[in-house]
Design a protein around this motif. Structure first.
Motif, short mmCIF file in Angstrom:
data_model
loop_
_atom_site.label_atom_id
_atom_site.label_comp_id
_atom_site.label_asym_id
_atom_site.label_seq_id
_atom_site.Cartn_x
_atom_site.Cartn_y
_atom_site.Cartn_z
N GLY A 67 0.80 -1.21 0.00
CA GLY A 67 0.00 0.00 0.00
C GLY A 67 0.83 1.26 0.00
N ASP A 68 0.54 2.15 0.96
CA ASP A 68 1.18 3.46 1.02
C ASP A 68 2.69 3.34 1.22
OD1 ASP A 68 -1.28 4.60 0.70
OD2 ASP A 68 -1.57 5.05 2.83
N GLN A 69 3.13 2.36 2.02
CA GLN A 69 4.56 2.23 2.28
C GLN A 69 5.30 1.85 1.00
OE1 GLN A 69 6.11 -1.11 4.58
NE2 GLN A 69 7.34 0.32 5.78
N ARG A 70 4.76 0.89 0.27
CA ARG A 70 5.41 0.50 -0.98
C ARG A 70 5.44 1.66 -1.96
NH1 ARG A 70 7.10 -3.94 -3.66
NH2 ARG A 70 7.06 -3.81 -5.93
N GLU A 71 4.35 2.40 -2.01
CA GLU A 71 4.31 3.56 -2.91
C GLU A 71 5.36 4.60 -2.50
OE1 GLU A 71 1.18 6.99 -4.52
OE2 GLU A 71 0.50 5.40 -3.17
N ALA A 72 5.52 4.78 -1.18
CA ALA A 72 6.53 5.73 -0.70
C ALA A 72 7.93 5.28 -1.10
CB ALA A 72 6.43 5.87 0.81
N TYR A 73 8.19 3.98 -1.01
CA TYR A 73 9.50 3.46 -1.41
C TYR A 73 9.72 3.63 -2.91
CZ TYR A 73 10.19 1.24 3.17
OH TYR A 73 10.38 1.00 4.51
N GLN A 74 8.67 3.37 -3.69
CA GLN A 74 8.79 3.56 -5.14
C GLN A 74 9.12 5.02 -5.46
OE1 GLN A 74 8.90 1.09 -7.10
NE2 GLN A 74 7.25 -0.42 -6.84
N LEU A 75 8.44 5.94 -4.81
CA LEU A 75 8.68 7.36 -5.06
C LEU A 75 10.09 7.76 -4.62
CD1 LEU A 75 5.24 8.85 -3.92
CD2 LEU A 75 6.11 8.68 -6.26
N ALA A 76 10.55 7.20 -3.51
CA ALA A 76 11.90 7.51 -3.03
C ALA A 76 12.95 7.05 -4.03
CB ALA A 76 12.14 6.85 -1.67
N VAL A 77 12.75 5.86 -4.60
CA VAL A 77 13.68 5.36 -5.61
C VAL A 77 13.62 6.21 -6.86
CG1 VAL A 77 14.21 3.41 -7.12
CG2 VAL A 77 13.65 3.00 -4.72
N ASP A 78 12.41 6.55 -7.30
CA ASP A 78 12.26 7.37 -8.50
C ASP A 78 12.95 8.73 -8.35
OD1 ASP A 78 10.80 5.39 -9.74
OD2 ASP A 78 8.85 6.25 -9.23
N ALA A 79 12.89 9.28 -7.12
CA ALA A 79 13.48 10.60 -6.86
C ALA A 79 14.94 10.51 -6.42
CB ALA A 79 12.67 11.33 -5.80
N ARG A 80 15.42 9.27 -6.22
CA ARG A 80 16.77 9.06 -5.69
C ARG A 80 16.97 9.89 -4.41
NH1 ARG A 80 17.64 9.13 -11.43
NH2 ARG A 80 18.43 7.10 -12.15
N ASP A 81 16.01 9.79 -3.52
CA ASP A 81 15.95 10.62 -2.32
C ASP A 81 16.99 10.18 -1.29
OD1 ASP A 81 15.24 12.04 -0.03
OD2 ASP A 81 13.10 11.94 -0.49
N PRO A 82 17.98 11.03 -0.98
CA PRO A 82 19.03 10.63 -0.03
C PRO A 82 18.53 10.45 1.39
CG PRO A 82 19.24 12.96 -0.58
CD PRO A 82 18.20 12.39 -1.50
N ARG A 83 17.34 10.96 1.70
CA ARG A 83 16.80 10.79 3.05
C ARG A 83 16.50 9.33 3.36
NH1 ARG A 83 11.73 14.63 2.96
NH2 ARG A 83 11.52 13.46 1.00
N PHE A 84 16.32 8.52 2.32
CA PHE A 84 16.00 7.11 2.51
C PHE A 84 17.23 6.21 2.37
CE2 PHE A 84 11.96 9.03 1.59
CZ PHE A 84 11.05 8.30 2.33
N ASP A 85 18.39 6.81 2.19
CA ASP A 85 19.61 6.02 2.04
C ASP A 85 19.87 5.20 3.29
OD1 ASP A 85 21.95 5.04 1.00
OD2 ASP A 85 23.13 6.86 1.35
N GLY A 86 19.96 3.89 3.14
CA GLY A 86 20.18 3.01 4.28
C GLY A 86 18.92 2.62 5.03
N VAL A 87 17.80 3.29 4.74
CA VAL A 87 16.53 2.94 5.38
C VAL A 87 15.99 1.65 4.79
CG1 VAL A 87 14.15 3.69 5.79
CG2 VAL A 87 16.03 5.34 5.93
N PHE A 88 16.16 1.51 3.47
CA PHE A 88 15.78 0.27 2.79
C PHE A 88 16.67 0.10 1.57
CE2 PHE A 88 13.22 3.45 0.59
CZ PHE A 88 13.31 3.08 -0.73
N TYR A 89 16.60 -1.08 0.97
CA TYR A 89 17.36 -1.38 -0.25
C TYR A 89 16.39 -1.93 -1.28
CZ TYR A 89 21.36 -0.88 2.82
OH TYR A 89 22.28 -0.37 3.72
N VAL A 90 16.72 -1.73 -2.54
CA VAL A 90 15.85 -2.20 -3.61
C VAL A 90 16.59 -3.23 -4.45
CG1 VAL A 90 16.48 -0.19 -5.04
CG2 VAL A 90 14.43 -1.54 -5.60
N GLY A 91 16.00 -4.41 -4.57
CA GLY A 91 16.57 -5.46 -5.40
C GLY A 91 15.94 -5.43 -6.79
N ILE A 92 16.76 -5.55 -7.81
CA ILE A 92 16.28 -5.52 -9.20
C ILE A 92 16.26 -6.96 -9.71
CG2 ILE A 92 16.58 -4.50 -11.47
CD1 ILE A 92 16.16 -2.51 -9.11
#
Length: 348
Positions: free
Chosen positions: A6-31
């Motif tokens: 839901g909202d959390q996954r969408e927030a993570y997607q947006l963080a990756v799309d924006a390359r947001d440094p505030r989320f660095d180390g908060v989570f990792y994305v596997g391709i």
């Protein structure tokens, strides 16, 4: 894997799309197409949403069969204090000790005994709350540190292996090849690495911006003598604000205790803090003017024992200051630091 729905996954997607440094180390994305995992701020071309899997730690990503990205280098990401605070005290302390090398040459039973629990209870706590076993967590820390030393230094492979917590060069080579599907030497091939000067080693420690460096440096020395498990040496620290990292110069005599040293320095300089979360909480509680004046204020620890302060534990004997900061729990220490800075300014 992160239970991001839901909202959390969408927030993570947006963080990756924006390359947001505030989320660095908060989570990792596997391709899933490359079986590589990245930091949210990775500069590589963005993968489609359907090819992304989210993990709350590098260890969880590696357990799922993903390899660290060679471009964004997950081994350089800051830790996540908020994520650890969300798990039980046992899992939190165990994770911190493992990151500092508690299982290097020692067993899970030894660590469990130190923590006053059974080995089975410790394993279950980490599996349930951190989603990896103690040995998997320890192995990821060793491998990522080894990767840093291979890429960023000219240390011989034998010294890399032992500094990373492996007990033999053969074991290091075997584990590295099995996990990353390449020989350790392949990482260094073709790279130009600056040589060491004066018997010292230079590494970087990332943090999430902003960082109120001037206020932090006002209470911590830029250079200090440290002693860990009988190993003594000098540590010098400088801030590279443009890169969101501290540059640390370390005596080579401290190589045998590199893992606890790095973990200790991260605590002393409070590098795993999430200023976006903390500053928002303090601003909402009425400290917006002070947050605006000192964005990213950190709570300094001590080089003596390389100890760090806790969000609720501000090192002061000023009872009035603590009483004023009480309303901002669980970030009382950060509120106290801002109030202290404001008081120092008022008395000039």
């Amino acid at each position: 894997m992160v239970s991001a729905v839901g909202d959390q996954r969408e927030a993570y997607q947006l963080a990756v799309d924006a390359r947001d440094p505030r989320f660095d180390g908060v989570f990792y994305v596997g391709i899933t197409t490359t079986h590589v995992y990245c930091r949210p701020c990775c500069p590589s071309r963005l993968a489609y949403d359907r090819h992304r899997r989210f993990f709350d730690s590098a260890a969880a990503a590696e357990r799922a069969g993903f390899r660290p990205c060679m471009r964004c280098r997950p081994e350089l990401a800051p830790g996540c204090a908020t994520a650890l605070a969300a798990v039980s005290r046992l899992a939190q302390v165990a994770s911190q000790r493992i990151a500092a090398g508690a299982l290097n040459g020692r067993s899970v039973a030894d660590l469990a005994r130190e923590l006053g629990v059974s080995e089975r209870h410790l394993r279950r706590a980490l599996e349930r709350e951190v989603r990896v076993s103690p040995l998997e967590l320890a192995q990821t820390h060793r491998l990522l540190l080894a990767k840093r030393l291979i890429v960023d230094t000219d240390l011989p492979m034998t010294r890399v292996a032992y500094a990373s917590g492996f007990q033999s060069l053969r074991r290091f080579n075997t584990v590295f090849r099995a996990q990353y599907r390449m020989a350790p030497s392949a990482l260094r091939r073709g790279r130009k690495i600056a040589g060491r000067e004066d018997g010292s080693l230079r590494l970087t420690l990332a943090y999430r911006p902003p960082l109120a460096w001037d206020s932090l440096a006002s209470v911590l020395p830029r250079e200090a003598k440290v002693a860990i498990d009988g190993q003594r040496g000098i540590v010098a620290v400088a801030n590279s604000a443009a890169d969101h990292q501290l540059v640390v110069t370390i005596s080579e005599s401290l190589l045998p205790v590199l893992m606890p040293l790095i973990a200790g320095l991260r605590r002393v300089f409070d590098l795993d803090a999430e200023p976006a979360v903390i500053d928002a909480h303090l601003s909402a509680g009425g400290l917006e003017d002070l947050v605006a004046r000192w964005p990213g204020a950190r709570v300094a620890g001590s080089f003596k024992g390389l100890e760090g302060a806790q969000p609720d534990d501000f090192p002061t004997t000023d009872k009035d200051l603590l009483a004023r900061a009480e309303r901002w729990r669980p970030w009382r220490a950060y509120a106290a630091r801002l109030l202290e800075l404001a008081g120092q300014l008022d008395h000039r």
